[in-house]
Design an enzyme around this catalytic site. Structure first.
Site, mmCIF file in Angstrom:
data_model
loop_
_atom_site.group_PDB
_atom_site.id
_atom_site.type_symbol
_atom_site.label_atom_id
_atom_site.label_comp_id
_atom_site.label_asym_id
_atom_site.label_seq_id
_atom_site.Cartn_x
_atom_site.Cartn_y
_atom_site.Cartn_z
ATOM 1 N N ASP A 60 4.003 -5.236 3.793
ATOM 2 C CA ASP A 60 4.345 -5.574 2.416
ATOM 3 C C ASP A 60 3.980 -4.381 1.532
ATOM 4 O O ASP A 60 3.225 -3.491 1.945
ATOM 5 C CB ASP A 60 3.578 -6.838 2.019
ATOM 6 C CG ASP A 60 3.729 -7.173 0.553
ATOM 7 O OD1 ASP A 60 4.865 -7.141 0.046
ATOM 8 O OD2 ASP A 60 2.697 -7.468 -0.095
ATOM 9 N N ASP B 86 3.574 -4.303 -2.669
ATOM 10 C CA ASP B 86 2.640 -4.615 -3.759
ATOM 11 C C ASP B 86 1.519 -5.534 -3.272
ATOM 12 O O ASP B 86 1.768 -6.573 -2.664
ATOM 13 C CB ASP B 86 3.385 -5.285 -4.917
ATOM 14 C CG ASP B 86 4.367 -4.345 -5.575
ATOM 15 O OD1 ASP B 86 3.963 -3.584 -6.456
ATOM 16 O OD2 ASP B 86 5.561 -4.359 -5.186
ATOM 17 N N ASP C 114 -0.076 -9.842 1.318
ATOM 18 C CA ASP C 114 -1.140 -10.409 0.492
ATOM 19 C C ASP C 114 -0.769 -11.709 -0.207
ATOM 20 O O ASP C 114 -1.653 -12.395 -0.734
ATOM 21 C CB ASP C 114 -1.536 -9.405 -0.588
ATOM 22 C CG ASP C 114 -0.467 -9.277 -1.678
ATOM 23 O OD1 ASP C 114 -0.770 -9.517 -2.858
ATOM 24 O OD2 ASP C 114 0.688 -8.964 -1.338
#
Length: 260
Positions: free
Chosen positions: A20, A22, A196
Site C-alpha cells: 500500500d 499512504d 494500514d
C-alpha cells in the site's frame, strides 16, 4: 478480527511483494498532496523490484499517475483506485469504465462548500471526500455519501482513514492482488501484502489463505497476522529485506551471533 502482533518473517527471492502507499510507504498527511516522500524510498523499491525479479507492486487507493509522480522516475507495476486501474509488469494498463459520478461529485462539492475542512478528490472512477481536517464531520460525510449512492447498485461506499470514497462495486485491493498473482513475474510466488487501512483488509484476505504474509501497519484490529508500527518501521523492514536478499547464500544460512 484477530489482533496481529508478530513481526514479519524472513522472506526469500520467491516473494511477490505488494505494498500500500499512504500510511504504509509514506506517512499520512493533512491532505493527499502534502505527503513527504523519504528521499531513499524510490531507490529502495527499485532495488527490491530487481532482487525479486520484478515481482513488486504498489496497491493503492490513489491513481497510478499520482504514484508515478511521487516515485519518479520509478514506474512500478501498480493497482490504483483500489484496482480500478492496474498496470502489469510489462507496463500494460487496464482501466475500468468510469461510471456517471456527476451527481455524487455535486453532493460532495456542496458539502465541502458548506463545511470548512472537507476536501473533495475526483479520481478516474471514484469520488473521495476527505475529512482529516474536520474529523468531527465523520457522521455528516457518511450520511451524505450514503444517500448519494442510494439506488445506485453499480456504486459502493468505502470508508478509509478520514475518507469516504464512492467507487465501482466489485473492485478492491484483494481482487487486484489476485489478478497480479495470475501473471508473470508474480505467479507461483509467496504473496506478501503490507497495508494500514480498512481498505487493505481485502488484500490480507487474499494473501494469507495462499500461505502468504499479511502485515498490518499501525494500530487496530486486522485479519493480518503480522504487524509493523508505522511507515518508518516499514521502511526499516524493507531495508532489512533488501540487505538480506543481497547477502551471499552462505551468510543467510549462518546463525545470528551475539556480541554481548
Amino acid at each position: 478480527m484477530p489482533m496481529s502482533s508478530q513481526s514479519p518473517p524472513p522472506l526469500g527471492r520467491d516473494t511477490a511483494l505488494f505494498l500500500d502507499f499512504d500510511g504504509t510507504l509514506v506517512a499520512l498527511a493533512p491532505t493527499p498532496e502534502a505527503i513527504e516522500i523519504p528521499p531513499a524510498l524510490a531507490g529502495l523499491l527499485e532495488d527490491l523490484r530487481d532482487q525479486l525479479g520484478g515481482a513488486l507492486a504498489v496497491v493503492s487507493g490513489r491513481q497510478i499517475d499520482a504514484i508515478d509522480r511521487f516515485l519518479a522516475p520509478l514506474r512500478l507495476p501498480a493497482a490504483g483506485e483500489h484496482g480500478v486501474q492496474r498496470r502489469d509488469a510489462q507496463g500494460r494498463m487496464q482501466e475500468q469504465h468510469a461510471p456517471d459520478l456527476a451527481p455524487i461529485l455535486d453532493i460532495a462539492n456542496e458539502l465541502a462548500r458548506v463545511h470548512e475542512g472537507l476536501l473533495v478528490e475526483r479520481k478516474h472512477a471514484a469520488i473521495a471526500l476527505h475529512y482529516r481536517l474536520a474529523p468531527q464531520l465523520e457522521a455528516v460525510c457518511r450520511d451524505a455519501m450514503s444517500r448519494a449512492i442510494a439506488g445506485r447498485p453499480l456504486l459502493e461506499l468505502l470508508h478509509g482513514k478520514f475518507v469516504f470514497e464512492v467507487k465501482p462495486t466489485g473492485v478492491n485491493k484483494g481482487i487486484a492482488i489476485e489478478a497480479f498473482m495470475t501473471e508473470a513475474p508474480f505467479a507461483g510466488r509467496l504473496p506478501v501484502f503490507a497495508g494500514d487501512d480498512t481498505t487493505d483488509e481485502s488484500g490480507f484476505a487474499v494473501v494469507q489463505p495462499r500461505g502468504g504474509v499479511g502485515i498490518k501497519v499501525g494500530s487496530g484490529p486486522s485479519l493480518a497476522l503480522h504487524r509493523l508500527e508505522s511507515p518508518r518501521a516499514v521502511f526499516e523492514w524493507l531495508v532489512q529485506l533488501r540487505d538480506q536478499l543481497a547477502a551471499p547464500a552462505h551468510k543467510k544460512n549462518e546463525s545470528p551471533r551475539s556480541d554481548g
